[in-house]
Design a protein around this motif. Structure first.
Motif, PDB file in Angstrom:
ATOM      1  N   HIS A 134      43.094  39.333  33.880  1.00  0.00           N
ATOM      2  CA  HIS A 134      43.091  40.207  35.038  1.00  0.00           C
ATOM      3  C   HIS A 134      41.909  41.170  34.949  1.00  0.00           C
ATOM      4  N   ILE A 135      41.774  42.050  35.918  1.00  0.00           N
ATOM      5  CA  ILE A 135      40.596  42.907  36.029  1.00  0.00           C
ATOM      6  C   ILE A 135      40.476  43.873  34.856  1.00  0.00           C
ATOM      7  N   HIS A 137      41.189  43.127  31.733  1.00  0.00           N
ATOM      8  CA  HIS A 137      40.518  42.351  30.686  1.00  0.00           C
ATOM      9  C   HIS A 137      39.018  42.277  30.938  1.00  0.00           C
ATOM     10  N   MET A 394      49.250  45.011  38.267  1.00  0.00           N
ATOM     11  CA  MET A 394      48.850  43.947  37.348  1.00  0.00           C
ATOM     12  C   MET A 394      49.906  43.751  36.273  1.00  0.00           C
ATOM     13  N   LYS A 396      51.352  40.252  34.031  1.00  0.00           N
ATOM     14  CA  LYS A 396      51.444  38.797  33.864  1.00  0.00           C
ATOM     15  C   LYS A 396      52.876  38.320  33.999  1.00  0.00           C
ATOM     16  N   PHE A 401      49.842  39.746  39.582  1.00  0.00           N
ATOM     17  CA  PHE A 401      48.604  40.448  39.281  1.00  0.00           C
ATOM     18  C   PHE A 401      47.406  39.745  39.945  1.00  0.00           C
ATOM     19  N   ILE A 402      46.337  40.523  40.128  1.00  0.00           N
ATOM     20  CA  ILE A 402      45.101  39.980  40.676  1.00  0.00           C
ATOM     21  C   ILE A 402      44.247  39.486  39.512  1.00  0.00           C
ATOM     22  N   THR A 403      43.921  38.214  39.538  1.00  0.00           N
ATOM     23  CA  THR A 403      43.164  37.648  38.418  1.00  0.00           C
ATOM     24  C   THR A 403      41.707  38.077  38.473  1.00  0.00           C
ATOM     25  N   MET A 404      41.083  38.046  37.306  1.00  0.00           N
ATOM     26  CA  MET A 404      39.653  38.331  37.229  1.00  0.00           C
ATOM     27  C   MET A 404      38.872  37.324  38.065  1.00  0.00           C
ATOM     28  N   HIS A 406      39.746  35.897  40.803  1.00  0.00           N
ATOM     29  CA  HIS A 406      39.829  36.256  42.220  1.00  0.00           C
ATOM     30  C   HIS A 406      38.811  37.343  42.558  1.00  0.00           C
TER      31      HIS A 406
END
Length: 573
Positions: A134-135, A137, A394, A396, A401-404, A406
């Motif tokens: 995610h963002i 990370h 976010m 898991k 959550f919004i993935t990186m 995306h």
């Protein structure tokens, strides 16, 4: 060419004649631009540093050094200010020479060649292999990768490492989550996902892979029959996703170390034996934790590491109540294995929630290396992600959550990397997916890329002028804006070295923003006064020289963007 380093060398040469041990103060000598332009180009504190050693007033020492510095042909004036600061004023020619050096050099300006024996390990990302990144990370990934680039730029031999947390209950729960998806695909009714499982749709393809290969072989089997297989397949699948996502923002690693392998290879037993021989372990009972006690907390004898000797609040357990090793035990073993690779320095990039973990890990590294390895942890604070004024959550486990990936698809890898370095790592970062795409000076990535692209527009416009017939005359670059640009670029070597030594790659974006701003201001002067324009068709020699200055700025912006892993844009759409 490094104006600041050259002056420091000059100063050291002067004071070495004063019969003192220069090594005692060499790292304390400051040679830097003064806070106010009226105080010259460079200011140094060397006279005040020598006062105690020489048993003389700083002003008296400053006068001695002043006389010697005045022999330097690049210096136009030397003043003594305040309690003993020495302020230096340079001839404009030194900045012009520096501009020539930057543009003419085949190597990156500011790059330092040092002994490759100075090995540094930078561990970053190390996201749990339980789902896509995610963002949050992304921030640690960009920070760690850019820090590694920065350290390599000043000459260190850097190893980039990812520690795979593929042991423990979290990966067991990953396997159980995939098993539920496996049963769903085979139309077997299951209970709802519990809070400790991962309900995200991203696990469906993993389950489909298992169904394709094993069909319904495990629908009526006990957990012990399928857990290891599902865990192995799931971890590999998640690591493949993570590596792919990291490649989208050009983040790479040289080494992937498995926690499971650390267990399997017996490193924990080895570490316990070593720490025991050093008298750093004992059986003890910890005090109850402060605040509300957890239901499963119990007072009992434990195998404890004396981390309080290394600044930790309490000593830390190496075994759980079920006699299995704690995560800290595995981490101690992992860092023992790292210490055996002969690094001069170990840098870990962690999330902000690991702040309480720093001293205990630092303790074991100091114990293993006898304090010979520098250990530093950079904690990356949270990223506050928003879109159209609405924050994203976010988690898991929640699966929402919004993935990186995306975010990368929405704004692009270069925008993501640049914005992640616009704040210091220990400050919360606001990431507005609308604002990062704005075409305005309020958007730093656009502001810097626009400066780079602007120079290309000048070069395109100048192609019909046959400027190759004119030799660059740097002495023509002498108005206020031109001298300011050249002075700013001359600071790059000291700036980049300071950023590397402080482990703060965000300083690079600050410098790039300042440099871009100076170029935009220089350009704007031409809009106010035709004589200040970069291209003046009835004075092609001046045009050639001003274009060289613009090209130098562009070259340095390109060097800085390369360090932070951003591709410079030749033109903006």
């Amino acid at each position: 060419m490094n104006v600041y380093e050259d002056i420091k060398t000059n100063i050291i040469s002067i004071i070495s004649k004063l019969e003192i041990n220069v090594n005692d103060i060499i790292d304390k000598i400051s040679v830097e631009p003064p806070k106010e332009e009226l105080h010259g180009d460079i200011s140094t504190n060397v006279a005040m540093l020598l006062s105690k050693t020489l048993k003389k007033p700083p002003l008296e020492i400053a006068k001695i050094i002043k006389l010697e510095l005045e022999k330097n042909n690049n210096i136009s004036k030397v003043d003594i200010a305040g309690p003993g600061f020495i302020n230096l004023y340079f001839h404009t020619s030194i900045w012009q020479k520096c501009c020539f050096y930057i543009l003419d050099s085949e190597t990156d300006y500011g790059r330092i060649k040092t002994d490759n024996a100075n090995k540094i390990n930078v561990e970053y990302v190390s996201a749990n292999p339980t789902g896509p990144m995610h963002i949050g990370h992304a921030r640690g990934a960009v920070f760690g990768d850019s820090l590694a680039n920065l350290l390599e730029f000043i000459g260190y031999n850097v190893t980039r490492e990812y520690y795979i947390n593929d042991a423990g209950e979290q990966v067991n729960n990953l396997a159980r989550s995939v098993y539920k998806r496996y049963l769903e695909i085979l139309n077997i009714k299951t209970d709802d996902f519990t809070d400790d499982l991962y309900p995200g749709e991203y696990l469906v393809p993993v389950a489909e892979q298992i169904v394709s290969e094993y069909e319904d072989k495990y629908i009526d089997k006990s957990e012990e029959d399928w857990l290891e297989l599902f865990k192995t397949i799931s971890i590999k699948a998640m690591m493949d996703v993570i590596k792919h996502d990291l490649s989208l923002i050009n983040v790479r690693h040289d080494v992937f170390t498995s926690e499971a392998k650390i267990h399997k290879d017996g490193y924990i037993d080895k570490v316990v034996s070593i720490l025991d021989k050093k008298n750093l372990l004992y059986q003890g009972v910890l005090d109850p934790p402060k605040g509300k006690l957890k239901d499963d907390w119990e007072s009992r004898p434990q195998l404890l590491f004396k981390s309080s000797l290394y600044g930790d609040d309490i000593d830390r357990p190496l075994k759980k109540s079920d006699d299995s090793w704690t995560y800290f035990a595995a981490d101690a073993a992992y860092h023992y294995e790292k210490c055996n690779r002969n690094y001069k320095s170990i840098i870990n990039v962690w999330g902000a929630d690991h702040g309480g973990y720093v001293k205990r890990v630092g303790g074991v590294i100091n114990a293993f290396s006898e304090r010979k390895i520098d250990f530093n942890v950079k904690l990356c604070q949270l990223v506050s992600l928003s879109n159209k004024g609405k924050p994203f959550k976010m988690s898991k486990r929640a699966g929402n959550f919004i993935t990186m990936k995306h975010v990368i698809e929405s704004v692009g890898p270069d925008v993501l990397r640049f914005i992640m370095l616009t704040r210091k790592n220990d400050a919360t970062l606001d990431f507005d997916m609308d604002k990062v795409l704005e075409e305005s000076k309020e958007n730093p990535v656009y502001y810097v890329q626009y400066a780079y692209a602007r120079v290309n527009s000048l070069l395109d416009k100048s192609k019909s002028l046959n400027l190759n017939n004119y030799k660059i005359d740097y002495s023509l670059l002498n108005n206020k804006e031109e001298v300011f640009l050249m002075k700013l670029m001359a600071q790059w070597p000291r700036f980049v070295e300071a950023a590397a030594k402080a482990h703060e790659p965000h300083r690079i974006t600050i410098f790039l923003n300042d440099l871009a701003g100076a170029l935009h201001s220089y350009w704007a002067k031409g809009n106010e006064d035709e004589k200040q324009r970069i291209i003046i068709e009835d004075d092609l020699l001046l045009t050639r020289s001003r274009l060289a200055l613009a090209e130098t700025v562009q070259k340095l912006i390109g060097i800085g963007l390369k360090i932070i892993g951003v591709q410079p844009l030749d033109k903006l759409n």
